[in-house]
Motif scaffolding. Sequence first.
Motif, PDB file in Angstrom:
ATOM      1  N   PRO A 680       0.637  -1.223  -0.138  1.00 37.80           N
ATOM      2  CA  PRO A 680      -0.019   0.107  -0.146  1.00 37.80           C
ATOM      3  C   PRO A 680       0.922   1.395   0.016  1.00 37.80           C
ATOM      4  O   PRO A 680       1.987   1.222   0.542  1.00 37.80           O
ATOM      5  CB  PRO A 680      -0.744  -0.041   1.383  1.00 37.80           C
ATOM      6  CG  PRO A 680      -0.008  -1.194   2.025  1.00 37.80           C
ATOM      7  CD  PRO A 680       0.560  -1.846   1.310  1.00 37.80           C
ATOM      8  N   ALA A 681       0.383   2.261  -0.693  1.00 37.97           N
ATOM      9  CA  ALA A 681       0.891   3.694  -0.417  1.00 37.97           C
ATOM     10  C   ALA A 681       2.316   3.807  -0.877  1.00 37.97           C
ATOM     11  O   ALA A 681       2.760   4.675  -0.459  1.00 37.97           O
ATOM     12  CB  ALA A 681       0.567   4.222   0.824  1.00 37.97           C
ATOM     13  N   GLY A 686       0.031   8.063  -3.565  1.00 39.09           N
ATOM     14  CA  GLY A 686      -0.647   7.114  -2.714  1.00 39.09           C
ATOM     15  C   GLY A 686      -1.159   5.892  -2.913  1.00 39.09           C
ATOM     16  O   GLY A 686      -1.899   5.147  -2.116  1.00 39.09           O
ATOM     17  N   ARG A 687      -0.859   5.609  -4.270  1.00 42.90           N
ATOM     18  CA  ARG A 687      -1.178   4.439  -5.035  1.00 42.90           C
ATOM     19  C   ARG A 687      -0.477   3.246  -4.436  1.00 42.90           C
ATOM     20  O   ARG A 687       0.569   3.389  -4.008  1.00 42.90           O
ATOM     21  CB  ARG A 687      -0.988   4.420  -6.339  1.00 42.90           C
ATOM     22  CG  ARG A 687      -2.058   5.514  -6.979  1.00 42.90           C
ATOM     23  CD  ARG A 687      -2.300   5.243  -8.733  1.00 42.90           C
ATOM     24  NE  ARG A 687      -2.815   6.418  -8.972  1.00 42.90           N
ATOM     25  CZ  ARG A 687      -4.233   6.372  -9.115  1.00 42.90           C
ATOM     26  NH1 ARG A 687      -4.865   5.247  -8.379  1.00 42.90           N
ATOM     27  NH2 ARG A 687      -5.055   7.505  -9.450  1.00 42.90           N
TER      28      ARG A 687
END
Lengths: 1006, 163
Positions: A680-681, A686-687
């Motif tokens: 994550p992130a 923040g993808r």
Amino acid sequence: MRWPWLFIGLAAVARALHESEAGIIDWHKSFIGVPNIASISTAPSFHAQQGRPPAEALLITSTASNVLAALHASDGSIAWRYIYEPDDNIVYYKRNQSTIVSLSGPGGATLRIFECSTGHLLAETRLHKPAEGLLQDPSDFGTAVAFAEGEGDAYVLTNNHVVRRVDAAGDVQWTWMSPDQTALVAYSCLIATPSALYVVGLAKSFASYTLHITALSPTLGTPLVDAHIPSSIATGPTDLLIFTSPPSVVWLENGAAHRVQLEPSLKEKPGKLSGREYVSVVDVGLESSFVGVLPDGSASVISLTESGANLWTFPESGSSDRYTDSVFVGAKDGQGRPYIARVFWSNEWGKASAHVYAPHLAGGLVSGFTFPFQTLSHGTIVHAAVHVAYVKETDLLPYVVLTTSTGTIELWQGDRMQWTREEGLSRVRMAEMIELPERLSEGGQKDRAKEGFVERVLRHAVDAQHLPQYLAHFFTRFATGSYESAASPVLPSEPDTLTRDPFGFRKIIVAATDLGTLYALDSRTGTVLWKKLLSDGSNEDSLHPEPTALVLPAKLFVLRTAAEGGPEVVLVAQRKMANGPVDTVVFHVEAVRGRDKVGKLKEGAILKGEEVIQGAAIESFLVDAQSRFVLFLDQFRQVYIYPNTEDSRSDLASLLPSLHVPLRTGTPGSAQITGHTLQPALGFDGRALAQPSWTTSLSPGESILSIVKRPQDPIASPGRVLGNRTTLYKLLSPHLFAVTSSSSSSCSIRVLDGVKGSVMYHAVLPTGRGESFPGREGSCDVKAIFVENWLVYIYWDPEGTGLGEAKGQRIVSVEFYEGQGPDDKIGSEGLSSFVPDALRVSMFERAFVFPHRVSAITTTRTTFGVTSKDLIVANEADQIQSFPRVLLNPRRTHGKPTAEQQEEMLVPYDPLVPDDPRRIVSHRYRIANVHGIVTSPALLESTSLVFAYGLDLFGSRVAPSKTFDVLSESFNKAQLVLTVAGLAVAIIVAKPAVGRKRLRERWYRP
Amino acid sequence: MTHTTLNYASIENPKSRHLPPPPGFSIASVTKSYEALKERRAWDFAVGPAKQLPMQAFMLYMSGGGVQIFSIGIVFMLLFSPFKNIAGINAAFAQFAPGTAPSPSRAQTFTTLPLQKLAYIACNIATLALGLWKCRSMGLLPTGSGDWLAFEPRGVAPEMSLL
């Protein structure tokens, strides 16, 4: 009989299509493909016999699907078609009154002569080996055909330097080869006259080309004269036109048209044709006329005469935003008089328009008409062919055949459309079968989920008024036995409503083509329910959608099913702009009516795409969690989702740690499969980002042909029960997938675990040799399918190693089981791939000789997966054929089966899989060039729907274990009802009599 | 209208019941041999099912190994009759209850003729065993793992792979 039980075993599987079912449960649609309009030598043209009515005319075309075909002008049906091999592409065709001569293959390697009206192949001659052909761009450059007058012979130019005279039987009379092949002269045209055959070519000089003409003797092929014509042609063969009456060559030089008349001595001097300047010249296929486009865009028709040329300009044809650029086409009527048509779209009128110019009528008559061409559903007009059938003094009433950018062929006469053909359906790339919603009672169209108790009671009360009707219908149906049976055609109760039939045989086939269209077909009949243009981003609100980018479908997902409140599909497509950049767009459609879910539910308009990634997506997947969404990975392996809602975001966040994604990596030629986990992130904005976790060790030079994934269908039984009631537990790990790959020396197939990358199975297969696939040496023709624990692959075995072994198609059937034997269970369905037990796997494997080369392969699918899965293939004989699983069981016994094996219905091993003509699902239809078969479960567990696409479309349904869940057609319903009724009557009659007898017995007991 | 009623009560107490026994007839000795007879009959009854076993085995043999109406009928009889017999054991043995029994209701308890009843149960179990053996040979007993396959729990893999 030696093996009686073999026949017992086969009796259950020998089920043919009944004659009565043919054409009722199945349908097929033949196509010719999208006309090849790149060159006038392959584009559609009319062929009319002199003195015959115009409805008997044929529209002859070669198509992008490599078909030479003729359509009836009267109704658009196929008069005949000839399908060329894929490596033998049509480069040129030319017709005279009775025959068509076609050249195909590189440089025009093969010559074929067809009869025009019937399509019979009269002759076929190999002019040179395909390997010796020069690959040209455009492909028809350097090839030409001209007919010798009156004798049925043709002159053929191939490979831009060889001229032959070929007679009607296809025999070569003489051959002339350009003496200096290495020289820079490339011939491209032929002009046949009785006195000489002129071979026209271009010689490359410094900045431009020079015209070069050779005159040959028509009878002997000896060169008469060879001449360089002083000229300077800048762009090449597109600026060079030839004419036969009078024989002359016209070219564009510095914006001016030049012309040289031809006579056997080639002494004629070239001269300027007229004082006007032209941007380009357009060949309209006429003997003495062409169209020149002036700098302001307006078009002049130039008709050559012996001495000079006549000039006439189409009125109002200059560049304007009131209408689009025009398509120009020439035609000849029965007397051989020329007509030139200009077809364009008028933005002002919102209609298409055609202007036909007849130079000989009333000193140059223009006949124009507009017609309501449906540009929003068919795209733009890219080609037109004109047939002038009825010539009146003041009106021409021509037939106009349009080819559109979405592959539609339409015939218009005046403002009436006579017929239309959706040839775009020959370009289906992917298809899904989607279940229809159930029919709701009246008043139930609104959302029932929001209905309150009182409303519901009221609705039921209102519905109750239909009860007497329902009861009457029920009893008549019961008494007459007029149930729908599995073999009856599915006829809708109300033809205009798209609802499910009782057995779920009616589905919607949503198919995406590579022409930027999305079709919905009715699975019962194959009729087009709706057709939508996929927007390329620039033309959504335009009334005349000019394509500026290519929309290529990549994946098609069912986002919502009928049971979840209306079926919806999502098409993931790559949008390729003309200048390079690629975007990933999503088209979200409600499947029943084709309503756009991205746009504002506009009906009949173009589907609006939602851009998900500004760039190419390397993969996209459907994630089926609490909510269903599509997950994309861009080139940097960042994660995108569609629909990007709160639900799907939270779903993704909770799933993220457990997601594993195997992806193709590496460069073409040295590919690998690399497993990724999602972090994550880590990405931009923040993808989530995919990080590699494992990679395969494919040898360098190996490239991946296909990834075969297993369908996510219900699995009825987790094991296979043996004769002694022990169980072989199936390996049902959801992470397994198969990969076929090829290298220069071998092909291979692997089964990998998508989480950990473990190789569960690996087989190395021989490559196809040159003699079996000419021009495709070292190619791998491996077709594989993987369902449940069953992997099947078909490949070409070029040569046996031992004595008596033969080359041929082989089919290998592999079944994977848990543990080392019966009752050894690891629970693979719910097992983590990281547990050591996950590798405790055994398999059974058996190879058979397969009777056919296949172009597509799949298995049947049913609702619960109880019915046995038949293999369905499209074979090289253009048939759809099914093979029973029993015969492909890798546990088939050697020799006579024991009692326990008999109990398991195992059939003794036979190396050959029998080619059973009764199991040809497509029976007498020819389903050409199939490259995909989609199967889908019906509501009946026994039945599976089949849809095959390729050049042709085919739909049917199959019942691998017979229709065990419906009464057979021969069941005597009347007898049953009469027996029950008779018994009831007997009881009613006998009851009082028996009562009286009993009472009497009480009184008068002895 | 006059009613005619039948006096059934007079039949219940016939006068012959109170007649004295004939000379030389000892009620005690008769009762004793009668008791011995009843006990022997009780034993005969108890081992009755065992005596039928050879015959039943022969019938099973004749009915064959296939699952058909005859073999199924016989097997059902073999499987159900032991349970029926054991359920009705007290009623069946009540007729053999010794005359010393304090009351007719006591004759219906298990403690009367316990040995015979145990033997009877054992014989019935033998019949049942024969039936089960037949079931097994016909493949009707769910003994293999394949018979319980549908009930086996099926898990969901902890990982999820996107393919």
